[in-house]
Design a protein around this motif. Structure first.
Motif, PDB file in Angstrom:
ATOM      1  N   THR A 141       0.848  -1.188   0.000  1.00  0.00           N
ATOM      2  CA  THR A 141       0.000   0.000   0.000  1.00  0.00           C
ATOM      3  C   THR A 141       0.885   1.239   0.000  1.00  0.00           C
ATOM      4  N   LYS A 142       0.240   2.405  -0.119  1.00  0.00           N
ATOM      5  CA  LYS A 142       1.003   3.643  -0.158  1.00  0.00           C
ATOM      6  C   LYS A 142       1.675   3.916   1.198  1.00  0.00           C
ATOM      7  N   THR A 143       0.959   3.605   2.290  1.00  0.00           N
ATOM      8  CA  THR A 143       1.570   3.833   3.604  1.00  0.00           C
ATOM      9  C   THR A 143       2.721   2.862   3.835  1.00  0.00           C
ATOM     10  N   LEU A 145       4.662   1.794   1.536  1.00  0.00           N
ATOM     11  CA  LEU A 145       5.770   2.351   0.747  1.00  0.00           C
ATOM     12  C   LEU A 145       6.466   3.463   1.524  1.00  0.00           C
ATOM     13  N   GLU A 146       5.642   4.312   2.167  1.00  0.00           N
ATOM     14  CA  GLU A 146       6.216   5.403   2.966  1.00  0.00           C
ATOM     15  C   GLU A 146       7.079   4.839   4.096  1.00  0.00           C
TER      16      GLU A 146
ATOM     17  N   ARG B 194       9.636   2.890  -7.732  1.00  0.00           N
ATOM     18  CA  ARG B 194       8.382   2.727  -7.006  1.00  0.00           C
ATOM     19  C   ARG B 194       7.872   4.039  -6.436  1.00  0.00           C
ATOM     20  N   SER B 198       4.368   6.414  -7.225  1.00  0.00           N
ATOM     21  CA  SER B 198       3.329   6.549  -6.210  1.00  0.00           C
ATOM     22  C   SER B 198       3.134   7.981  -5.710  1.00  0.00           C
ATOM     23  N   TYR B 199       4.214   8.745  -5.691  1.00  0.00           N
ATOM     24  CA  TYR B 199       4.116  10.099  -5.146  1.00  0.00           C
ATOM     25  C   TYR B 199       4.413  11.102  -6.250  1.00  0.00           C
ATOM     26  N   GLU B 206       4.699  14.904   1.324  1.00  0.00           N
ATOM     27  CA  GLU B 206       3.728  13.855   1.018  1.00  0.00           C
ATOM     28  C   GLU B 206       3.891  12.642   1.907  1.00  0.00           C
ATOM     29  N   ASP B 209       1.665  10.406   6.046  1.00  0.00           N
ATOM     30  CA  ASP B 209       0.519   9.602   6.480  1.00  0.00           C
ATOM     31  C   ASP B 209       0.796   8.915   7.809  1.00  0.00           C
TER      32      ASP B 209
END
Lengths: 476, 212
Positions: A141-143, A145-146, B194, B198-199, B206, B209
């Protein structure tokens, strides 16, 4: 023979898993590997071994590997019991990559713990970062990835700083001098003191980044909350120990050179800073997996304080390492069950666990009691020992600060844990498939058993570990 | 003499990096650092055996000076990254801080002169200054790509540091190469692709989260 067995078993099975690409087979593969691994470590504990010049088992390595094997076995069994079927090809490839990474991750931690050479230790700690990246990015998911980006970036900077520390250490040495830890300790007196002391902050911050020490802990809550819970359990219960072992192997060199007080001060500052950061964030954290991650930072801080004090404090730290690994493994696995059924990471959203799933709820509450240092769990004894060591070494003010921070942490964590266990019940979850609880319960029972039924050889073994890792020689 | 010139030039490229506002200029500075590190390797060539020397030349002249800059340019073009750096603080103050750090590096050289026997104090002082400046650039810039650029500059600083002990411990240089490979493969190859997809803006703002 047993060391190459432990080292090559993991990558070998990783290749097998990646070739076969069958999730059902992978689950059993992990259990078989974990059982063989436990056997190998037990063998190593009975009979010290050395291999290829760079790998050698000593009591601290056996302790770290022992904890790794126990928690890993619990995680593997849990995965096998709760496994979901995976059908489509893309997911199957990703799943087998996960299994392969997990196996390589375990292999890299094994190699790091057994390394008796400064540069090799650094290489394998770096390898643990590499192997764990796909594990943290598991959900894609995007989180996630973060979290993965922060993990890899912050840990890479940490690894680079540790490398600078090793280079600075080399600057103080004679041409071609050996980098084996036993030689470094034996010749510690001949290393130029300027370089020795200059290198230690880099080593402490560098490997400390992976060990989760504040203020370089930023990756830890993100990675722990985004990774699958079995992986969080392994990160917390084993990776942090491995990195701490790396810090302590280097601090032994300074200790041998007569800079024990310098190392002690550095470790005490790091430890209390970690406790402070954990206390501050524990009051505002809204996500229960992040809450457990901050608790890991707290416990690494406690261990740093214990090893910094040396003597009785080091023994307390060794016992605390055992207590934390077992309990945190159980805690994260239970958190994973809650996340799986409730589909919520926030404390307010996942509530009423005790009424919906009594057994999971009880394990959750017991894990909290165990981690907050209440009897009869091992952390109670280790924290009492640590407090008396603080008093004996003449730090009454630090003892007061320690108690205050610990109280704040237990209060903050208790609020979250009780809200999850006792909050409003969600009726829609009554029919959800229950997850197995006995792997976690076994870990918790072990955390009680280790203090009440400790055989004499194990006690002597723990004293050996404390004597090797603690700061005690030639304080000045 | 040539080696010392190269060392000071690398320190100067960090000053240039700290006040430019264009990403391309930073990439060019990184490529220049690669060439200067190659000069540094040649200056110490007699310390290495042939195989080591081949690896070092490939690492500096081909990987650091050509492959990585070209790759970075491609990432920028392909992902349509806006060409400005977007620092958190004005460039002038950035330059001021970088100059102070470089001054600190020279001060360290002065201190280390008395306690070191075989190592080169100038390389030590300047390389630590490069590393600290690079870390400062990482924390004072918004874009993820500039974080990676700062990281690569730090790598160059570490490479220079290993060159400072190369004469005594050639082993260190080999392990340093491993660190470079690790980063080239992971930070650049796998992850930028990647992250880039995504960003959109690829800025740290960004990545917020996950927080408490």
């Amino acid at each position: 023979m047993v060391i190459p067995f432990l080292l090559f078993l993991s990558p070998g099975l990783a290749i097998l898993s990646f070739v076969t690409r069958r999730p059902g087979f992978d689950r059993w593969l992990l259990v078989v590997h974990a059982v063989l691994y436990c056997g190998g470590v037990a063998w190593l504990a009975c009979e010290p071994a050395a291999w290829a010049g760079y790998f050698e088992s000593d009591p601290p390595a056996v302790l770290v590997l022992g904890l790794l094997s126990i928690v890993y076995l619990a995680v593997a069994i849990k995965r096998c019991l709760d496994g979901n079927s995976v059908s489509d090809l893309e997911h199957r490839v990703w799943h087998s990559l996960q299994t392969a990474s997990l196996l390589v991750f375990v292999g890299a931690m094994t190699a790091a713990a057994l390394s008796n050479h400064a540069a090799m230790l650094w290489v394998f700690v770096e390898a643990t970062t590499l192997a764990s990246v796909p594990l943290i990015y598991a959900s894609r998911t995007k989180t996630a990835l973060e979290a993965t980006w922060k993990y890899i970036f912050i840990c890479s900077i940490g690894i680079a700083l540790a490398f600078i520390g090793v280079i600075l250490l080399m600057m103080g040495m004679d041409q071609g001098a050996s980098l084996y830890f036993r030689d470094l300790e034996a010749n510690a007196g001949s290393i130029a003191p300027f370089w020795l002391k200059f290198s230690f902050p880099f080593i402490l911050i560098g490997f400390g980044t992976k060990a989760g020490f504040a203020p370089v802990h930023a990756w830890l809550p993100d990675a722990h909350s985004e990774a699958p819970s079995g992986i969080s359990a392994l990160l917390s219960a084993t990776l942090l120990n491995t990195a701490l072992l790396a810090v302590l192997r280097f601090s032994g060199i300074l200790d041998a050179a007569g800079f024990g007080q310098f190392v002690r001060d550095a470790l005490l500052v790091t430890g209390f800073l970690s406790l402070f950061v954990a206390a501050v964030y524990m009051l505002r954290v809204k996500n229960y997996k992040r809450m457990l991650a901050y608790s890991s930072i707290e416990n690494m801080g406690i261990m740093a304080i214990g090893f910094g004090l040396g003597g009785a404090g080091a023994l307390a730290a060794v016992l605390h390492m055992i207590a934390h690994s077992l309990v945190k493994g159980a805690f994260f696995l239970t958190a994973g069950d809650i996340l799986h059924a409730w589909k919520r990471r926030d404390i307010a959203g996942a509530s009423g666990v005790l009424a919906t799933w009594p057994r999971t709820g009880w394990v959750w509450l017991m894990a909290f009691i165990a981690i907050s240092g209440l009897p009869p769990f091992a952390a109670f004894f280790s924290e009492i020992m640590l407090m008396s060591a603080l008093l004996e070494d003449g730090y009454p003010v630090l003892l007061a600060v320690f108690l205050l921070l610990l109280t704040v942490i237990i209060w903050g964590m208790g609020r979250g844990v009780l809200s999850v266990a006792l909050g409003p019940v969600r009726p829609d979850l009554a029919g959800h498939k229950r997850s197995a609880v006995w792997p976690q319960a076994a870990l918790l029972l072990l955390a009680i058993g280790i203090v009440f039924a400790m055989p004499q050889p194990v006690e002597e073994f723990l004293r050996d570990v404390a004597a090797i890792l603690g700061v005690q020689r030639g304080l000045r | 003499m040539v080696g010392e010139f190269a060392i000071i030039m690398i320190g100067t490229t960090m000053l240039a990096m700290s006040f430019t506002s264009r990403i391309h200029a930073v990439i060019r500075a990184l490529a220049l650092q690669g060439v200067l590190l190659f000069v540094l390797v040649l200056d110490d060539a007699h310390a290495f055996d042939t195989l080591n020397l081949i690896f070092l030349v490939i690492e500096t002249l081909i990987v650091k000076a050509i492959i990585i800059p070209v790759f970075l340019q491609r990432i920028i073009v392909r992902n349509h990254i806006y060409r400005e750096i977007e620092p958190y603080i004005p460039n002038f103050y950035s330059l001021l801080v970088a100059s102070c750090i470089l001054g600190g590096g020279f001060l360290l050289e002065h201190l280390a002169r008395g306690v070191t026997s075989g190592t080169k104090p100038l390389a030590l002082g300047v390389s630590l200054a490069v590393i600290v400046t690079a870390l400062f650039l990482v924390v004072s810039r918004k874009k993820l790509i500039t974080h990676v650029l700062g990281f690569l500059a730090m790598e160059n600083g570490i490479f220079m540091l290993t060159m400072a002990v190369a004469r005594e411990h050639t082993f260190a240089v080999n392990v340093g190469l491993l660190l470079d490979v690790f980063l080239a493969v992971f930070l650049l190859g796998l992850f930028m692709n990647r992250i880039a997809s995504s960003y959109e803006e690829m800025s740290v703002d960004e990545l917020s989260d996950l927080k408490d």
